[in-house]
Motif scaffolding. Structure first.
Motif, PDB file in Angstrom:
ATOM      1  N   UNK A 189       2.787 -13.574   6.586  1.00  0.00           N
ATOM      2  CA  UNK A 189       3.123 -12.235   6.110  1.00  0.00           C
ATOM      3  C   UNK A 189       3.799 -11.420   7.187  1.00  0.00           C
ATOM      4  N   UNK A 190       4.424 -10.355   6.755  1.00  0.00           N
ATOM      5  CA  UNK A 190       5.029  -9.381   7.660  1.00  0.00           C
ATOM      6  C   UNK A 190       4.146  -8.135   7.703  1.00  0.00           C
ATOM      7  N   UNK A 191       3.636  -7.739   6.542  1.00  0.00           N
ATOM      8  CA  UNK A 191       2.735  -6.589   6.437  1.00  0.00           C
ATOM      9  C   UNK A 191       1.314  -7.080   6.150  1.00  0.00           C
ATOM     10  N   UNK A 192       0.297  -6.265   6.463  1.00  0.00           N
ATOM     11  CA  UNK A 192      -1.073  -6.693   6.147  1.00  0.00           C
ATOM     12  C   UNK A 192      -1.263  -7.072   4.681  1.00  0.00           C
ATOM     13  N   UNK A 193      -0.628  -6.337   3.772  1.00  0.00           N
ATOM     14  CA  UNK A 193      -0.767  -6.648   2.344  1.00  0.00           C
ATOM     15  C   UNK A 193      -0.147  -7.998   1.992  1.00  0.00           C
ATOM     16  N   UNK A 194       0.841  -8.442   2.778  1.00  0.00           N
ATOM     17  CA  UNK A 194       1.446  -9.752   2.535  1.00  0.00           C
ATOM     18  C   UNK A 194       0.415 -10.864   2.722  1.00  0.00           C
ATOM     19  N   UNK A 195      -0.408 -10.719   3.750  1.00  0.00           N
ATOM     20  CA  UNK A 195      -1.426 -11.741   4.012  1.00  0.00           C
ATOM     21  C   UNK A 195      -2.440 -11.803   2.872  1.00  0.00           C
ATOM     22  N   UNK A 228      -1.034  -6.351  14.913  1.00  0.00           N
ATOM     23  CA  UNK A 228      -2.023  -7.413  14.887  1.00  0.00           C
ATOM     24  C   UNK A 228      -3.396  -6.913  14.442  1.00  0.00           C
ATOM     25  N   UNK A 229      -3.811  -5.778  14.976  1.00  0.00           N
ATOM     26  CA  UNK A 229      -5.132  -5.247  14.621  1.00  0.00           C
ATOM     27  C   UNK A 229      -5.202  -4.860  13.155  1.00  0.00           C
ATOM     28  N   UNK A 230      -4.111  -4.317  12.625  1.00  0.00           N
ATOM     29  CA  UNK A 230      -4.091  -3.944  11.204  1.00  0.00           C
ATOM     30  C   UNK A 230      -4.216  -5.178  10.315  1.00  0.00           C
ATOM     31  N   UNK A 231      -3.583  -6.276  10.732  1.00  0.00           N
ATOM     32  CA  UNK A 231      -3.677  -7.523   9.964  1.00  0.00           C
ATOM     33  C   UNK A 231      -5.111  -8.051   9.987  1.00  0.00           C
ATOM     34  N   UNK A 232      -5.716  -8.108  11.178  1.00  0.00           N
ATOM     35  CA  UNK A 232      -7.083  -8.605  11.287  1.00  0.00           C
ATOM     36  C   UNK A 232      -8.049  -7.714  10.507  1.00  0.00           C
ATOM     37  N   UNK A 316     -10.793   1.998  16.020  1.00  0.00           N
ATOM     38  CA  UNK A 316     -11.180   2.818  14.882  1.00  0.00           C
ATOM     39  C   UNK A 316     -10.523   2.278  13.625  1.00  0.00           C
ATOM     40  N   UNK A 317     -11.381   1.907  12.666  1.00  0.00           N
ATOM     41  CA  UNK A 317     -10.849   1.406  11.405  1.00  0.00           C
ATOM     42  C   UNK A 317     -10.115   2.518  10.683  1.00  0.00           C
ATOM     43  N   UNK A 318      -9.110   2.122   9.928  1.00  0.00           N
ATOM     44  CA  UNK A 318      -8.340   3.104   9.169  1.00  0.00           C
ATOM     45  C   UNK A 318      -8.313   2.707   7.710  1.00  0.00           C
ATOM     46  N   UNK A 319      -8.308   3.694   6.850  1.00  0.00           N
ATOM     47  CA  UNK A 319      -8.220   3.420   5.426  1.00  0.00           C
ATOM     48  C   UNK A 319      -6.822   2.948   5.086  1.00  0.00           C
ATOM     49  N   UNK A 320      -6.700   1.970   4.191  1.00  0.00           N
ATOM     50  CA  UNK A 320      -5.363   1.501   3.829  1.00  0.00           C
ATOM     51  C   UNK A 320      -4.554   2.598   3.166  1.00  0.00           C
ATOM     52  N   UNK A 321      -3.301   2.732   3.585  1.00  0.00           N
ATOM     53  CA  UNK A 321      -2.430   3.737   3.003  1.00  0.00           C
ATOM     54  C   UNK A 321      -1.920   3.266   1.644  1.00  0.00           C
TER      55      UNK A 321
END
Length: 373
Positions: A189-195, A228-232, A316-321
């Motif tokens: 994937x390129x974006x976290x949602x792709x994964x 990377x952190x956003x994907x994980x 710090x975790x973030x809510x998905x946009x």
């Protein structure tokens, strides 16, 4: 269970821990792991191959877990002015004796950048190579989506369903070959949602406790909405809690951040020491011998363990946009987008080959869709 630390690096970690000014940090949740507890993340050294020499000998002596690329075991021949794949050099597998463990990477990025595709079939790879040795883990074939390979967004979107299909086909062959227990699926994937899209496509072949590899991470930034952190973090929220994660080519600077996900029993591989050795030889006027590279490999590995022994960095975790609004498409653009989506679905379902469709075919499909409206 934490990973064992190779004996050679234990003294360096003791020295690093004793030099920390605030030993009371050992009581905090972000403290460095105690030496007796092992390491929360395992470092896998990427070797260029299994040829006997200083690098392989040093990896044995240090008892380093290693990873090699399938391409390092390939045989090639000249034909019609180009190179043609001619099978595997399996005799080199005898040189794996004495290693702590060895993993197999499918060489996705090298194949895409150097050969513009897969020179071997799923059967060639699974039956011919993955089944030829008791690998600790062997990775599925995949189609990477690094910007150097998939320059446009549509290119990346078309490579992801191909990866899903390759995972499914490798898994099926692995069952037939009796090697499914050490099969490692690969998400792209390129974006976290792709994964997540890839994950949904292979959900039916996953089992609890399995290791899943995250592709296209080698050149990825650590931070940012597609970092990377956003994907994980995204995968951590959606995966079964027993699933483990492997990161291909993870930068050393990311290790302390990844400790936020150490409950995933993360492994990472890297051959960054090779680049460091090349640069050092260039700037300092050294000859880049194999012994010189082996020294860099040892020192690089020590630095990574020292990094992991430090208190982990906060995350710090973030809510998905919410997804950005899609631009309005013209009739033809909408038909092309719909055609691409239908074709991706057919690839995932195995109705058409993952390397079968072309721009001309997409245009014809879109014209047919317009004609139905």
């Amino acid at each position: 269970m934490p990973y064992d630390i190779p004996l050679r690096f234990q003294q360096a970690l003791v020295s690093s821990a004793s030099s920390q000014a605030d030993l009371s940090s050992a009581r905090s949740s972000n403290a460095a792991p105690r030496l007796a507890d092992g390491m929360p993340i395992e470092i896998i050294v990427g070797l260029p191959g299994l040829s006997e020499g200083p690098l392989l000998a040093r990896a044995r002596a240090l008892q380093l877990p290693v990873l090699i690329s399938a391409n390092s075991l390939s045989r090639w021949r000249q034909r019609d002015g180009g190179r043609e794949w001619a099978g595997w050099r399996l005799r080199q597998l005898a040189n794996a004796h004495g290693l702590a463990s060895i993993m197999l990477d499918s060489a996705g990025f090298v194949l895409a950048s150097r050969y513009r595709g897969l020179p071997w079939t799923v059967e060639d790879y699974v039956d011919g190579l993955a089944a030829a040795y008791p690998w600790r883990l062997w990775a599925s074939l995949d189609h990477c989506v690094e910007p150097e390979i998939a320059r446009a967004r549509e290119d990346a979107l078309e490579r992801m369903p191909r990866t899903v299909r390759l995972n499914i086909e490798c898994h099926t062959r692995a069952i037939d070959a009796g090697i499914v227990s050490n099969f490692m699926p690969v998400l792209q994937g390129r974006r976290p949602s792709d994964y997540l899209r890839c994950l949904d496509g292979i959900a039916h072949i996953l089992r609890p406790g399995q290791t899943i590899a995250i592709g296209s991470t080698c050149r990825r930034a650590v931070h940012g909405e597609d970092g990377l952190l956003a994907v994980f973090e995204t995968l951590d929220r959606h995966l079964d809690p027993t699933v483990r994660l492997h990161g291909f080519g993870i930068k050393g600077l990311a290790l302390s951040h990844l400790r936020a996900f150490e409950h995933r029993k993360i492994t990472v591989d890297s051959s960054a020491f090779s680049y460091a050795a090349r640069m050092s030889a260039l700037f300092n006027g050294h000859v880049k011998t194999n012994h010189f590279v082996a020294d860099h490999m040892e020192h690089w590995t020590e630095r990574q363990y020292v990094r992991l022994a430090r208190p982990r960095k906060g995350f710090q975790s973030s809510l998905p946009l919410p997804p950005a609004a899609e631009p309005l498409l013209t009739g033809w653009e909408a038909a092309v987008a719909a055609a691409r989506e239908e074709i991706r679905t057919l690839v995932i379902e195995g109705e058409i080959a993952h390397d079968q469709f072309t721009d001309a075919w997409i245009a014809e499909w879109a014209a047919d869709l317009l004609g139905r409206r």
